[in-house]
Motif scaffolding. Structure first.
Motif, mmCIF file in Angstrom:
data_model
loop_
_atom_site.group_PDB
_atom_site.id
_atom_site.type_symbol
_atom_site.label_atom_id
_atom_site.label_comp_id
_atom_site.label_asym_id
_atom_site.label_seq_id
_atom_site.Cartn_x
_atom_site.Cartn_y
_atom_site.Cartn_z
ATOM 1 N N LEU A 49 0.853 -1.361 -0.081
ATOM 2 C CA LEU A 49 -0.108 0.058 -0.031
ATOM 3 C C LEU A 49 0.760 1.232 0.168
ATOM 4 N N ALA A 50 1.869 1.313 0.683
ATOM 5 C CA ALA A 50 2.891 2.300 0.989
ATOM 6 C C ALA A 50 3.743 2.617 -0.367
ATOM 7 N N VAL A 51 3.818 1.570 -1.263
ATOM 8 C CA VAL A 51 4.775 1.657 -2.253
ATOM 9 C C VAL A 51 3.919 1.949 -3.800
ATOM 10 N N SER A 52 2.670 1.318 -3.653
ATOM 11 C CA SER A 52 2.030 1.395 -4.966
ATOM 12 C C SER A 52 1.998 2.790 -5.747
ATOM 13 N N HIS A 53 1.744 3.982 -5.372
ATOM 14 C CA HIS A 53 1.757 5.099 -5.728
ATOM 15 C C HIS A 53 3.275 5.469 -6.533
ATOM 16 N N ALA A 54 4.107 5.214 -5.875
ATOM 17 C CA ALA A 54 5.407 5.418 -6.446
ATOM 18 C C ALA A 54 5.938 4.659 -7.759
ATOM 19 N N LEU A 55 5.323 3.375 -7.393
ATOM 20 C CA LEU A 55 5.578 2.351 -8.427
ATOM 21 C C LEU A 55 4.837 3.004 -9.742
ATOM 22 N N ASP A 56 3.556 3.198 -9.520
ATOM 23 C CA ASP A 56 2.676 3.473 -10.544
ATOM 24 C C ASP A 56 3.324 4.691 -11.344
ATOM 25 N N ALA A 57 3.872 5.541 -10.494
ATOM 26 C CA ALA A 57 4.451 6.923 -11.300
ATOM 27 C C ALA A 57 5.855 6.596 -11.664
ATOM 28 N N LEU A 59 8.664 6.004 -10.007
ATOM 29 C CA LEU A 59 9.572 6.752 -9.050
ATOM 30 C C LEU A 59 10.192 5.837 -8.026
ATOM 31 N N PRO A 60 11.268 5.909 -7.400
ATOM 32 C CA PRO A 60 11.878 4.903 -6.542
ATOM 33 C C PRO A 60 10.917 4.909 -5.425
ATOM 34 N N PRO A 61 10.550 3.588 -5.002
ATOM 35 C CA PRO A 61 9.874 3.639 -3.823
ATOM 36 C C PRO A 61 10.816 3.685 -2.364
ATOM 37 N N GLU A 62 10.089 3.913 -1.473
ATOM 38 C CA GLU A 62 10.649 4.034 -0.256
ATOM 39 C C GLU A 62 9.853 3.008 0.750
ATOM 40 N N VAL A 63 10.618 1.909 1.262
ATOM 41 C CA VAL A 63 9.973 1.152 2.098
ATOM 42 C C VAL A 63 9.830 1.612 3.411
ATOM 43 N N PRO A 64 8.658 1.727 4.030
ATOM 44 C CA PRO A 64 8.407 2.086 5.465
ATOM 45 C C PRO A 64 8.862 0.922 6.462
ATOM 46 N N VAL A 78 11.529 -7.202 4.327
ATOM 47 C CA VAL A 78 10.722 -6.928 3.364
ATOM 48 C C VAL A 78 11.262 -6.226 2.232
ATOM 49 N N GLY A 79 11.332 -6.794 0.948
ATOM 50 C CA GLY A 79 11.910 -6.022 0.009
ATOM 51 C C GLY A 79 10.576 -5.739 -1.262
ATOM 52 N N VAL A 80 11.132 -4.749 -2.096
ATOM 53 C CA VAL A 80 10.256 -4.313 -3.296
ATOM 54 C C VAL A 80 10.960 -4.640 -4.611
ATOM 55 N N LEU A 121 6.843 -14.856 1.627
ATOM 56 C CA LEU A 121 5.222 -14.583 1.151
ATOM 57 C C LEU A 121 5.350 -13.352 0.214
ATOM 58 N N ALA A 122 4.670 -13.337 -1.086
ATOM 59 C CA ALA A 122 4.817 -12.378 -2.131
ATOM 60 C C ALA A 122 3.642 -12.071 -2.539
ATOM 61 N N VAL A 123 3.234 -10.606 -2.658
ATOM 62 C CA VAL A 123 2.019 -10.097 -3.126
ATOM 63 C C VAL A 123 2.468 -9.175 -4.198
ATOM 64 N N PRO A 124 1.479 -9.109 -5.198
ATOM 65 C CA PRO A 124 1.808 -8.414 -6.431
ATOM 66 C C PRO A 124 1.138 -6.879 -6.045
ATOM 67 N N VAL A 125 1.881 -5.790 -6.564
ATOM 68 C CA VAL A 125 1.302 -4.525 -6.459
ATOM 69 C C VAL A 125 0.920 -4.112 -8.033
ATOM 70 N N LEU A 126 -0.511 -4.102 -8.051
ATOM 71 C CA LEU A 126 -1.036 -3.714 -9.526
ATOM 72 C C LEU A 126 -1.672 -2.094 -9.451
#
Length: 429
Positions: A49-57, A59-64, A78-80, A121-126
């Motif tokens: 949820l935190a990196v979905s906007h950055a990935l869509d734009a 931009l480099p994501p920042e892992v909280p 956790v890794g992206v 465990l892996a989840v896709p960012v859509l």
């Protein structure tokens, strides 16, 4: 017995503990697996949820940061990853593994599995239907193993404590249970050794106390029976003196009169021996027989036998016997018992009385009365049935017991002249 009861109790505790602990341990193991999966999924969803906007734009994501740095979340990394499988941010392998690749295909919302020593465990960012990245959360397998091991260790300690408590309780209650049984066995042993006064202690356990009460009742009955047998033996031995005394008097009289016909003395001695034999047979029969339906007493025959006994007993002493009948009613009684009662009364009159002995059979309404009287001194307040140190009264006690066994009574009807009366219930018309 103590060891067997304790062993069975501990075995039952072990079986119960195992049957309870195995399903609980399996359930705990499954719970920790599900709990770890939930932790990994929560961490991955939070980052996704935190990196979905950055990935869509683009931009480099920042892992909280996730968690507070200690506890369960401290072991989670956790890794992206980008769509090409390279690590963009966070912690993890530089190149995505098969689990991350499977999540990147967007065929499943959550993909779990193991990679090396990690649970992954892996989840896709859509973004719409487009996969813009994959979030991977991982935890070392040793963390799950430690949790399960600690739980099983705690359960094992609790099981050992429960079994130990069962052992202690079994020792305590076995001591309480076995001690009354041991005391009961000791009481039974003393009873077998002839101590009929033994009484078993009460344990407060109804079943054991019931056995003890039964044993006490048995000891009481055996003691009373033995006491009756001893009393009967003493009284019967006293009763045998009557025909022996008659036989002795006849032999002494024959010795004092050598000119008399010896055949007459021999015949009299044989008759006395016959009476002695009959007395023995009567006593043995009375000792064995049980109370039952009696035949009608042949009073005439009994009085004839009494006459012969009385003449043999009183004749050498210069005394006589008189037998009278005043329409006596029929009665049902044991001839042996009545013969012995009258024999005791006749011997008592010959030994302690004087003059002529009178036997009177008469009707007193609903009973047959047989009086045996002599011309001896007044008995006054003396109880003739009480046993004295010289042995007087033993035969009378036997006679009274035999009379009561036949449903009758024997009493001193008159002290002067001494008259004893045997009462027997008359037979119904």
């Amino acid at each position: 017995m103590r060891r067997r009861i304790i062993s069975l109790t501990v075995l039952a505790a072990v079986v119960s503990t195992v049957l309870f602990a195995l399903p609980l341990g399996i359930a705990a193991t499954r719970y920790y697996h599900d709990d770890v999966t939930t932790e990994l999924e929560r961490a991955a969803d939070t980052v996704a949820l935190a990196v979905s906007h950055a990935l869509d734009a683009g931009l480099p994501p920042e892992v909280p940061r996730h968690g507070d740095g200690d506890g369960d979340d401290a072991d989670t990394e956790v890794g992206v990853y980008g769509p090409d499988g390279r690590l963009i941010a966070g912690h993890g392998p530089a190149i995505a593994g098969p689990i991350e690749q499977q999540a990147a295909s967007a065929t499943m919302d959550v993909v779990t599995g193991s990679e090396g020593d990690d649970l992954v465990l892996a989840v896709p960012v859509l973004s719409g239907s487009k996969v813009t990245g994959v979030v991977r959360s991982a935890m070392p397998s040793s963390t799950l193993t430690v949790r399960i091991a600690l739980t099983w260790h705690a359960m094992a300690l609790l099981a050992a404590g429960a079994i130990g408590a069962s052992w202690l309780l079994a020792r305590r209650f076995t001591k309480r249970l076995v001690r009354p049984l041991e005391e009961l066995a000791a009481a039974a042993g003393r009873l077998g050794d002839g101590d009929f006064t033994v009484r078993s202690p009460r344990a407060g356990i109804p079943e054991i106390d019931q056995v003890g009460e039964t044993l006490d009742a048995t000891a009481t009955r055996i003691g009373e029976t033995l006491e009756r047998e001893r009393a009967f033996s003493a009284e019967a031995s006293h009763q045998l003196r009557t025909p022996l005394t008659g036989l002795r008097l006849q032999l002494e009289a024959a010795l004092e009169t050598p000119a008399a016909d010896p055949y007459a003395a021999i015949r009299a001695g044989i008759a006395s021996a016959d009476r002695l034999e009959r007395t023995i047979e009567d006593l043995l029969a009375l000792g064995r027989e049980r109370r039952g339906q009696r035949a009608e007493l042949n009073l005439g025959r009994l009085l004839d036998e009494l006459r012969q006994t009385g003449e043999a007993l009183l004749g050498p002493r210069g005394r006589s016997l008189r037998i009278l009948r005043e329409d006596p009613p029929p009665t049902h009684a044991s001839a042996a018992a009545v013969r012995q009662v009258l024999g005791v009364l006749l011997d008592n009159a010959a030994t302690h009385g004087r003059g002529t002995v009178t036997v009177l059979a008469r009707d007193v309404g609903d009973a047959l009365a047989i009086d045996v009287a002599d011309e001896g001194p007044d008995l006054g307040e003396t109880d003739p049935f009480a046993t004295t140190p010289t042995g007087h009264g033993i035969g009378l006690r036997l006679a009274r017991g035999l009379a009561e066994a036949e449903g009758g009574r024997l009493r001193l009807s008159r002290p002067d002249p001494p008259t004893f009366t045997l009462l027997l219930p008359a037979a119904p018309a």
